[in-house]
Structure formats: structure tokens, C-alpha cells
Design a protein around this motif. Structure first.
Motif, PDB file in Angstrom:
ATOM      1  N   VAL A 123       1.988  -0.997   3.439  1.00  0.00           N
ATOM      2  CA  VAL A 123       2.662  -1.384   4.893  1.00  0.00           C
ATOM      3  C   VAL A 123       2.586  -2.582   5.372  1.00  0.00           C
ATOM      4  O   VAL A 123       3.603  -3.211   5.868  1.00  0.00           O
ATOM      5  CB  VAL A 123       2.070  -0.251   6.041  1.00  0.00           C
ATOM      6  CG1 VAL A 123       2.771  -0.801   7.595  1.00  0.00           C
ATOM      7  CG2 VAL A 123       2.393   1.164   5.981  1.00  0.00           C
ATOM      8  N   ARG A 124       1.446  -3.251   5.294  1.00  0.00           N
ATOM      9  CA  ARG A 124       1.247  -4.702   5.460  1.00  0.00           C
ATOM     10  C   ARG A 124       2.113  -5.692   4.582  1.00  0.00           C
ATOM     11  O   ARG A 124       2.819  -6.684   4.913  1.00  0.00           O
ATOM     12  CB  ARG A 124      -0.001  -5.016   5.463  1.00  0.00           C
ATOM     13  CG  ARG A 124      -0.900  -4.944   6.583  1.00  0.00           C
ATOM     14  CD  ARG A 124      -2.361  -5.157   6.520  1.00  0.00           C
ATOM     15  NE  ARG A 124      -3.088  -4.848   7.764  1.00  0.00           N
ATOM     16  CZ  ARG A 124      -3.420  -5.918   8.679  1.00  0.00           C
ATOM     17  NH1 ARG A 124      -2.780  -7.209   8.426  1.00  0.00           N
ATOM     18  NH2 ARG A 124      -4.012  -5.626   9.941  1.00  0.00           N
ATOM     19  N   ALA A 125       2.459  -5.280   3.400  1.00  0.00           N
ATOM     20  CA  ALA A 125       2.931  -5.704   2.213  1.00  0.00           C
ATOM     21  C   ALA A 125       4.429  -5.794   2.557  1.00  0.00           C
ATOM     22  O   ALA A 125       5.241  -6.627   2.094  1.00  0.00           O
ATOM     23  CB  ALA A 125       2.698  -5.224   0.976  1.00  0.00           C
ATOM     24  N   LEU A 126       4.761  -4.667   3.274  1.00  0.00           N
ATOM     25  CA  LEU A 126       6.427  -4.585   3.562  1.00  0.00           C
ATOM     26  C   LEU A 126       6.654  -4.921   4.724  1.00  0.00           C
ATOM     27  O   LEU A 126       7.844  -5.085   5.167  1.00  0.00           O
ATOM     28  CB  LEU A 126       6.574  -3.103   3.432  1.00  0.00           C
ATOM     29  CG  LEU A 126       6.788  -2.139   2.384  1.00  0.00           C
ATOM     30  CD1 LEU A 126       6.718  -0.796   2.547  1.00  0.00           C
ATOM     31  CD2 LEU A 126       7.674  -2.589   1.092  1.00  0.00           C
TER      32      LEU A 126
ATOM     33  N   ASN B  62       6.520  -9.603   3.068  1.00  0.00           N
ATOM     34  CA  ASN B  62       7.732  -8.928   2.096  1.00  0.00           C
ATOM     35  C   ASN B  62       7.516  -9.092   0.726  1.00  0.00           C
ATOM     36  O   ASN B  62       8.031  -9.709  -0.116  1.00  0.00           O
ATOM     37  CB  ASN B  62       8.856 -10.085   2.489  1.00  0.00           C
ATOM     38  CG  ASN B  62      10.353  -9.374   1.972  1.00  0.00           C
ATOM     39  OD1 ASN B  62      10.450  -8.371   1.831  1.00  0.00           O
ATOM     40  ND2 ASN B  62      11.232 -10.386   1.549  1.00  0.00           N
ATOM     41  N   ASP B  63       6.410  -8.231   0.496  1.00  0.00           N
ATOM     42  CA  ASP B  63       5.626  -7.940  -1.087  1.00  0.00           C
ATOM     43  C   ASP B  63       5.932  -6.571  -1.416  1.00  0.00           C
ATOM     44  O   ASP B  63       4.964  -5.921  -1.535  1.00  0.00           O
ATOM     45  CB  ASP B  63       4.243  -8.729  -0.797  1.00  0.00           C
ATOM     46  CG  ASP B  63       3.611  -8.482  -2.230  1.00  0.00           C
ATOM     47  OD1 ASP B  63       4.551  -8.420  -3.448  1.00  0.00           O
ATOM     48  OD2 ASP B  63       2.401  -8.694  -2.248  1.00  0.00           O
ATOM     49  N   PRO B  64       7.194  -6.100  -1.903  1.00  0.00           N
ATOM     50  CA  PRO B  64       7.326  -4.965  -2.370  1.00  0.00           C
ATOM     51  C   PRO B  64       6.490  -4.606  -3.547  1.00  0.00           C
ATOM     52  O   PRO B  64       6.248  -3.209  -3.768  1.00  0.00           O
ATOM     53  CB  PRO B  64       8.725  -4.903  -2.591  1.00  0.00           C
ATOM     54  CG  PRO B  64       9.211  -6.197  -2.742  1.00  0.00           C
ATOM     55  CD  PRO B  64       8.376  -7.038  -2.147  1.00  0.00           C
ATOM     56  N   PHE B  65       6.153  -5.492  -4.407  1.00  0.00           N
ATOM     57  CA  PHE B  65       5.233  -5.164  -5.640  1.00  0.00           C
ATOM     58  C   PHE B  65       3.980  -4.784  -5.229  1.00  0.00           C
ATOM     59  O   PHE B  65       3.473  -3.860  -5.995  1.00  0.00           O
ATOM     60  CB  PHE B  65       5.166  -6.473  -6.326  1.00  0.00           C
ATOM     61  CG  PHE B  65       6.685  -6.890  -6.886  1.00  0.00           C
ATOM     62  CD1 PHE B  65       7.294  -6.441  -7.837  1.00  0.00           C
ATOM     63  CD2 PHE B  65       7.204  -7.903  -6.432  1.00  0.00           C
ATOM     64  CE1 PHE B  65       8.492  -7.143  -8.457  1.00  0.00           C
ATOM     65  CE2 PHE B  65       8.588  -8.600  -6.794  1.00  0.00           C
ATOM     66  CZ  PHE B  65       9.052  -8.149  -7.577  1.00  0.00           C
ATOM     67  N   THR B  66       3.395  -5.166  -4.355  1.00  0.00           N
ATOM     68  CA  THR B  66       2.035  -4.715  -3.891  1.00  0.00           C
ATOM     69  C   THR B  66       2.117  -3.265  -3.364  1.00  0.00           C
ATOM     70  O   THR B  66       1.238  -2.364  -3.539  1.00  0.00           O
ATOM     71  CB  THR B  66       1.469  -5.707  -2.746  1.00  0.00           C
ATOM     72  OG1 THR B  66       1.079  -6.866  -3.337  1.00  0.00           O
ATOM     73  CG2 THR B  66       0.224  -4.997  -2.141  1.00  0.00           C
TER      74      THR B  66
ATOM     75  N   GLN C 242       8.659   5.045   6.066  1.00  0.00           N
ATOM     76  CA  GLN C 242       9.359   4.416   7.276  1.00  0.00           C
ATOM     77  C   GLN C 242       9.595   3.073   7.351  1.00  0.00           C
ATOM     78  O   GLN C 242      10.411   2.256   7.789  1.00  0.00           O
ATOM     79  CB  GLN C 242       8.328   4.962   8.645  1.00  0.00           C
ATOM     80  CG  GLN C 242       8.493   6.341   8.628  1.00  0.00           C
ATOM     81  CD  GLN C 242       7.408   6.818   9.595  1.00  0.00           C
ATOM     82  OE1 GLN C 242       6.417   6.105   9.955  1.00  0.00           O
ATOM     83  NE2 GLN C 242       7.203   8.178   9.694  1.00  0.00           N
ATOM     84  N   TYR C 243       8.679   2.489   6.805  1.00  0.00           N
ATOM     85  CA  TYR C 243       8.542   0.953   6.854  1.00  0.00           C
ATOM     86  C   TYR C 243       9.219   0.321   5.234  1.00  0.00           C
ATOM     87  O   TYR C 243       9.542  -0.972   5.317  1.00  0.00           O
ATOM     88  CB  TYR C 243       7.202   0.292   6.914  1.00  0.00           C
ATOM     89  CG  TYR C 243       6.698   0.426   8.129  1.00  0.00           C
ATOM     90  CD1 TYR C 243       6.759  -0.608   9.048  1.00  0.00           C
ATOM     91  CD2 TYR C 243       5.633   1.600   8.284  1.00  0.00           C
ATOM     92  CE1 TYR C 243       6.216  -0.200  10.401  1.00  0.00           C
ATOM     93  CE2 TYR C 243       4.994   1.666   9.702  1.00  0.00           C
ATOM     94  CZ  TYR C 243       5.209   0.832  10.638  1.00  0.00           C
ATOM     95  OH  TYR C 243       4.772   0.782  11.863  1.00  0.00           O
ATOM     96  N   GLY C 244       9.273   1.123   4.515  1.00  0.00           N
ATOM     97  CA  GLY C 244       9.937   0.596   3.247  1.00  0.00           C
ATOM     98  C   GLY C 244      11.331   1.177   2.951  1.00  0.00           C
ATOM     99  O   GLY C 244      12.048   0.974   1.937  1.00  0.00           O
ATOM    100  N   GLY C 245      12.250   1.562   3.904  1.00  0.00           N
ATOM    101  CA  GLY C 245      13.383   2.109   3.992  1.00  0.00           C
ATOM    102  C   GLY C 245      14.460   0.985   3.707  1.00  0.00           C
ATOM    103  O   GLY C 245      15.384   1.408   3.281  1.00  0.00           O
TER     104      GLY C 245
END
Length: 426
Positions: A285-288, A293-297, A351-354
């Protein structure tokens, strides 16, 4: 390690008093200088060791600060338990204490001059070893603060928790005992006649001693139903368990039941599977978040969650009804279903990566893989429910039509493969 260094200093000095002259004559590699030289060597080693200890402490604080700001404060526990960091700090502090204590034994007076040649030699050896330890620590810190390494360690801890808790035995527990509940008459009587035992304090439940509760239930001939699970926060005066029959509750029994619950200021992973899952979810969630803005993590965290859930899907679920050796019901535990754990694992990331098509696609891929390991229809239904929510969220959250189409195609593939897996299971 510090105490060992103190003991070694006294031991080496005691040996020096007996064999120092023989060492000088027979061991060419031993220190052979005088009192001034020995004092200089030990002083230099002691000063450098305490300096290195400060450097190590500073590097550790940097790693802790990075972990806290980018990965979440709950991961600090993993850094503080790092054995390598403890050994490195212990090495430098031990070398400092050893040299300091040996330094005080050097005597310069002509009539009672004493130079502990063996002890000084060991001090130099400590310094050489410490250089190697410093090189190792620099490498260790550079590796340990990498996100993938941190996520992998948390994932390993989660899998170890699965191995420890499923199946969990309290008394002669499942899977040998069937999952069918007791008869309706008993459950009705329990609801009418059971009385609560309230908590004596506030805090998170870190550990429940199931064996103690079982032994207590057998001794007092009662049935205990847990009202709280590890990880729950309880307030003084709130119920921990229900005891049937309630007429047998006395102060001594309440105290012994409270003693079986360990409360603390923070959650731990010992019996709290959800806590280990939440650590990975928090990193994702922190990465997203817009700041990183780090979707890879986030994808790495999803992979680790999938690995753990695949193992969990193959385990026999423990029965909440725990019996004694005479097959009498004694403890009714709280068992979170597979669906509750998948909710913890997927809900917040969804929810946070939608707005990230890559994260949505990886969630669907992970659900597909987990479905291949499931053998209970209700577990597969929970996974399909999450796939539906991911697909709906992608339709609303992705602004690009091609991204929505890619997620929809992966969703259809997931549904088809899950249906095939269900057919094979049947």
C-alpha cells in the motif's frame, strides 16, 4: 559477547602471568614489545573499535529510518532482531572492552614490570577480525535495505507462521476431530448459561496458552469458548472467554484464565497470522501511494502473499471444537476462515491499486495460481469473489480503454482456469 570478552581478558592475563616469558622465547608471532609499545597498541585498538561501533550504530539507524519511512514502522521489529547486526556490534564492543581491561594490567615499574604478551597478541587478532567483520557489515547493510530482500524476509516469516499454526492443536484437535458442531441443545444451553471472564488489562493479545486452557477446562469440568483471538485489542473489563456452566466462575478461575492470555503494546507474528499478512500489505500500500508510486514493489508483495496463500489452501483447517482424551468438548476456539485471510491479503491492495493495470493483472494471476491449490469449494468461491471485485474496480478505476481490456481479458482467463480447476477437484 561483552561478558565473554571480560572473562577472556581475565583468563588471558592470568595465563600471561605464568607463560609470558616462554611465549616471548618460543612463539615468534607473539607480541614482544615493551610496556610502552603494548599500551600504544591496545590503546589504538580500543579507540578504533569504539569508533567502529559508533559507525555501525549510525548505519543501523539509517537502515531503520529508511525502513520506517518507506516500508512501515512495523518492519522495525525485523531490523532490530537482525542477528548479523547484533553480532557486528557485539564484536566491536567486545574488542573495546577486552583491550581496555588488558590495558590496565600493564605495569611499567622496573621492579614489577609486566607486559601481557599473549593478551596483547589476542587484542591485535581482535582488530584483524574486526576489519573483516566491518567489510561484511557494509555488504550486509547494502543488501538488507533492498526492498526485495525485506519483502522476502517478511514472506518467509509468514510461511513459517503458516507451518506453525496450521493445523493448530489444542488438546486432541482437528483434523482428527470432525468439524460438525455439538448438538443444538448444548449450544442453546451454552448461550443461556455461559458467563464471561473479563480481561484484567488493556493491550493486544500476543499469545494464548491453549494447553493451559485445556488443562484448566478438564480440571474444573467446564467448557471454554474464546471470544478473542491473537492480534485482537482488548480493553480491561471486556470478555476474553465464555465459561459454561457460568456458576463455576470464581476469582481464582478468572485469574488463571487471564494468565493464559499474554497482552502487549503491539501485535506479534507468533500466533497472529494476520499480522504477518498485514506487514506485506502495508509495504504494498505504501508503494502504491502517490508519494512513491512504485508498482513493482507492490507486485513483489503480491507474489509473496500468493506463495503463502497457496500453502494455506492445501492445509487442513483446524476444527474450533477441541476435545480432551475422553472425547469431551472442552475448548471452542476462534478460527478465521480462508476467506477472511484472503480479504486481509487482497482488499487494501485492490483498493489502493485500482489505478494500476499491472497490479490488477498480477492480483488476477495470483488468484489463478492459488485456485489450483484449493480443494475446498468455499475457498475457491472466496477467490472468485475477489476476482470479481478486481474486475469491477478496474472498470471504474482505469481511464485507458486498452488497460481495461487487458484486465478484462485476464479476468476471463482467471474465471476459466478456476472453473477448470474446480472440475478437476471434483
Amino acid at each position: 559477547m561483552a561478558v565473554g570478552a571480560v572473562a577472556l581478558s581475565f583468563l588471558s592475563v592470568a595465563l600471561d602471568e605464568r607463560v609470558t616469558d616462554w611465549l616471548v622465547l618460543n612463539w615468534g608471532w607473539a607480541f614482544t614489545g615493551g610496556a610502552e609499545g603494548a599500551s600504544s597498541v591496545l590503546g589504538a585498538v580500543a579507540g578504533s573499535m569504539i569508533t567502529l561501533a559508533g559507525v555501525v550504530f549510525s548505519m543501523t539507524l539509517v537502515a531503520l529510518s529508511l525502513a520506517s519511512s518507506q516500508l512501515g514502522p512495523r518492519l522495525l521489529r525485523n531490523f532490530m532482531r537482525d542477528t548479523a547486526t547484533q553480532v557486528v556490534l557485539g564484536t566491536f564492543v567486545s574488542a573495546f572492552l577486552y583491550c581496555l581491561l588488558v590495558l590496565r594490567t600493564i605495569r611499567r615499574a622496573e621492579e614489577s614490570a609486566f607486559v601481557p604478551h599473549l593478551s596483547v597478541t589476542l587484542g591485535v587478532l581482535f582488530a584483524v577480525v574486526s576489519v573483516g567483520v566491518l567489510i561484511y557489515f557494509i555488504h550486509h547493510v547494502s543488501v538488507s535495505i533492498q526492498v526485495n530482500e525485506i519483502v522476502a524476509r517478511v514472506g518467509t516469516e509468514l510461511i513459517e507462521g503458516l507451518d506453525r499454526l496450521f493445523p493448530e492443536h489444542i488438546g486432541r484437535g482437528a483434523p482428527q476431530i470432525p468439524n460438525e458442531p455439538p448438538d443444538v441443545e448444548f449450544l442453546d444451553a451454552f448461550d443461556r448459561e455461559a458467563r464471561p471472564v473479563n480481561s484484567d488489562g488493556d493491550g493486544y493479545i500476543q499469545f494464548i496458552d491453549g494447553e493451559t486452557l485445556m488443562a484448566l477446562a478438564v480440571k474444573e469440568d467446564i467448557v471454554i469458548r474464546l471470544e478473542r483471538s491473537p492480534g485482537h485489542y482488548v480493553i480491561a473489563g471486556s470478555p476474553l472467554v465464555l465459561v459454561w456452566p457460568g456458576t463455576r466462575i470464581v476469582d481464582q478461575l478468572s485469574d488463571r484464565i487471564n494468565a493464559a492470555f499474554v497482552l502487549g503494546n503491539q501485535r506479534t507474528a507468533g500466533q497472529d497470522l494476520e499480522f504477518a499478512v498485514n506487514q506485506l500489505v502495508e509495504v504494498a500500500v505504501r508503494a502504491l501511494s502517490p508519494g512513491l508510486n512504485d508498482p513493482f514493489t507492490a507486485i513483489t508483495c503480491v507474489d509473496q502473499l500468493g506463495s503463502a496463500l497457496c500453502r494455506l489452501a492445501t492445509r487442513e483447517w483446524p476444527s474450533p471444537y477441541r476435545h480432551d482424551e475422553q472425547n469431551q468438548l472442552r475448548v471452542i476456539a476462534r478460527i478465521d476462515p480462508f476467506s477472511a485471510i484472503t480479504d486481509t491479503a487482497f482488499n487494501q491492495i485492490r483498493q489502493y491499486g485500482g489505478s494500476s493495470a499491472a497490479v490488477m493483472i498480477r492480483l488476477l494471476d495470483t488468484i489463478t495460481v492459488i485456485a489450483e491449490f484449493t480443494h475446498r469449494p468455499e475457498d475457491r468461491a472466496a477467490l472468485l469473489r475477489h476476482a470479481d471485485m478486481i474486475a469491477r474496480g478496474a472498470r471504474d478505476g482505469l481511464s485507458e480503454a486498452e488497460d481495461r481490456r487487458a484486465v478484462e481479458e485476464r479476468y476471463q482467463t482467471t474465471m476459466r482456469l478456476c472453473s477448470e480447476s474446480e472440475g478437476h477437484g471434483l
